[in-house]
Design an enzyme around this catalytic site. Structure first.
Site, PDB file in Angstrom:
ATOM      1  N   GLU A  69     -51.524 -36.960 -38.611  1.00  0.00           N
ATOM      2  CA  GLU A  69     -51.359 -36.825 -40.054  1.00  0.00           C
ATOM      3  C   GLU A  69     -52.599 -36.225 -40.697  1.00  0.00           C
ATOM      4  O   GLU A  69     -52.497 -35.370 -41.583  1.00  0.00           O
ATOM      5  CB  GLU A  69     -51.046 -38.198 -40.663  1.00  0.00           C
ATOM      6  CG  GLU A  69     -49.650 -38.681 -40.335  1.00  0.00           C
ATOM      7  CD  GLU A  69     -49.458 -40.157 -40.626  1.00  0.00           C
ATOM      8  OE1 GLU A  69     -50.364 -40.778 -41.212  1.00  0.00           O
ATOM      9  OE2 GLU A  69     -48.410 -40.707 -40.244  1.00  0.00           O
ATOM     10  N   GLU A  71     -48.026 -26.736 -32.770  1.00  0.00           N
ATOM     11  CA  GLU A  71     -49.308 -26.118 -32.383  1.00  0.00           C
ATOM     12  C   GLU A  71     -49.156 -25.098 -31.262  1.00  0.00           C
ATOM     13  O   GLU A  71     -49.665 -23.980 -31.381  1.00  0.00           O
ATOM     14  CB  GLU A  71     -50.312 -27.203 -32.014  1.00  0.00           C
ATOM     15  CG  GLU A  71     -50.819 -27.975 -33.228  1.00  0.00           C
ATOM     16  CD  GLU A  71     -51.790 -29.074 -32.872  1.00  0.00           C
ATOM     17  OE1 GLU A  71     -51.838 -29.450 -31.688  1.00  0.00           O
ATOM     18  OE2 GLU A  71     -52.495 -29.565 -33.770  1.00  0.00           O
TER      19      GLU A  71
END
Length: 425
Positions: free
Chosen positions: A62, A338
């Site tokens: 987060e 990612e």
């Protein structure tokens, strides 16, 4: 009613029970002793002058997802400072390395109204941005009481949480009432937030789609590249317990088909590195090198266990094929954005219920490969290693999907600006 009772109970129980639990966390190394005053609401540094935007995220994932938003807000508001709070020592270490100038980290206080009031009174932020789904009643009510705009960013309500909160909807309704507005990760999350009592909930997209490039230590990268040379290589990242051993069973077959193949395993929990290496050696007779032990990759190395923190960028840049773990077992999957942004061909397993919306969107764009089990995973890795044209196509599709989704940042920033406008005038 619930929050009032909760706050009273916390004040009563803290000295007799909660404090003991905190002391146990200290002994286990789960609390930052040097900065523990921050956990009881005292500042760890002086408050910068002027406006202060406060962002809170519970975990490493987060807090990393905040970075694009932090950079954009600092660009828009050159007079503003940003404070990031987290609750774990690991996330604090990551933020210390990655926060830009005019941004700083503090630990979130323990959820005791005495501590939260002390914290909010000192920092008095212009606006508070709360990430995902960690709701602390004392802190949320303190923010509301001081009339600070509070926005839930990337709110997520899982199936399990939704069923549980429906049974206690009066509690959740009161908690959501502390938020000025709520932004769900998906339309389903926004619907659930409205159903549970949020008066203003919408979906502008998942902020994790807009992630920044992962930092790479160029010296370490150069050293790794020299060791790997031109060998074919693939990565199993963020793997959970048992996934490494399911994959390990099929590695000897893969290596017979692809001479010199190197498999890199980056476990979700690096402390499992030694266990993984030992089991792969003993059960599958693989030659394994362990990064945390300083072992090098040689021409004989079959598997390299990258059991470190903060080096994922090296592996994602070098490996054109990436399996993202947490989904061969019913964990629910890990963030696969990612490797997509790093232009890798990305593979996930069947259990991706933590990322249902993202998976559907990525698959619709043909930017994600989902397999049903480890056998299909190894067959897909084999296929991509054999077919360079297919590999290149899958890498491009993953990258194109990831970059197209990055526009979510614009919508979230525009929403935040609506609550900053009074401060500008």
């Amino acid at each position: 009613m619930f929050i009032g009772v909760y706050n009273a109970l916390v004040c009563i129980l803290y000295p007799v029970a909660i404090k003991r639990y905190i002391e146990k966390r200290k002994k286990l190394g789960k609390e930052d002793i040097k900065r523990f005053d921050e956990r009881i609401g005292y500042p760890g540094r002086e408050r910068p002058e002027g406006r202060l935007i406060w962002l809170h995220g519970a975990s490493v994932g987060e807090s990393i997802s905040m970075l694009p938003l932090i950079n954009r807000l600092l660009e828009i508001y050159p007079d503003v400072h940003i404070m990031v709070t987290t609750g774990t020592t690991t996330s604090a270490e990551v933020m210390a390395k990655r926060l830009p100038e005019r941004a700083f980290h503090q630990y979130l206080p323990i959820d005791n109204p005495l501590f939260t009031s002390r914290f909010v009174r000192y920092w008095h932020p212009t606006i508070a941005l709360w990430f995902e789904s960690e709701f602390w009643p004392a802190m949320l009510s303190t923010i509301k009481r001081r009339n600070i705009p509070l926005i839930l960013i990337n709110g997520r309500i899982s199936n399990k949480s939704f069923r549980r909160w429906q049974q206690f909807d009066y509690i959740f309704r009161e908690l959501l009432g502390c938020f000025t507005t709520c932004l769900g990760q998906s339309e389903e999350d926004a619907y659930r937030l409205r159903f549970l009592g949020c008066k203003d909930a919408m979906c502008l997209g998942n902020l994790k789609y807009a992630g920044m490039p992962i930092p790479v230590d160029e010296d370490k990268k150069k050293e790794i590249l020299q060791q790997i040379k031109k060998r074919p290589v693939w990565l199993a990242s963020s793997t959970h317990n048992d996934e490494e051993f399911k994959i390990g069973r099929f590695l000897p077959d893969l290596q017979e088909k692809h001479e010199g193949l190197l498999t890199i395993i980056a476990p979700r929990h690096p402390n499992r590195g030694l266990e993984i290496a030992q089991k792969l050696r003993e059960e599958y007779h693989l030659t394994v090198a362990l990064r945390s032990a300083g072992e090098k990759i040689t021409s004989q190395t079959n598997v390299y266990v990258a059991d470190t923190i903060g080096e994922m960028g090296i592996w994602l840049e070098r490996c054109p094929i990436v399996f993202v773990g947490g989904a061969l077992t019913p964990h629910g999957g890990q963030n696969f954005m990612e490797p997509s942004r790093c232009r890798d061909a990305v593979i996930v397993g069947p259990h991706m219920h933590n990322f249902t919306d993202a998976v559907n969107r990525a698959k619709h764009a043909d930017g994600l490969i989902q397999v049903n089990d480890v056998l299909e995973l190894t067959e897909m890795v084999d296929q991509l290693l054999c077919n360079k044209e297919l590999l290149e196509a899958k890498r491009s599709l993953a990258y194109n999907w990831a970059t197209s989704e990055a526009k979510v940042l614009d919508g979230i920033v525009e929403k935040i600006q609506g609550y900053m406008v009074n401060e500008d005038s």
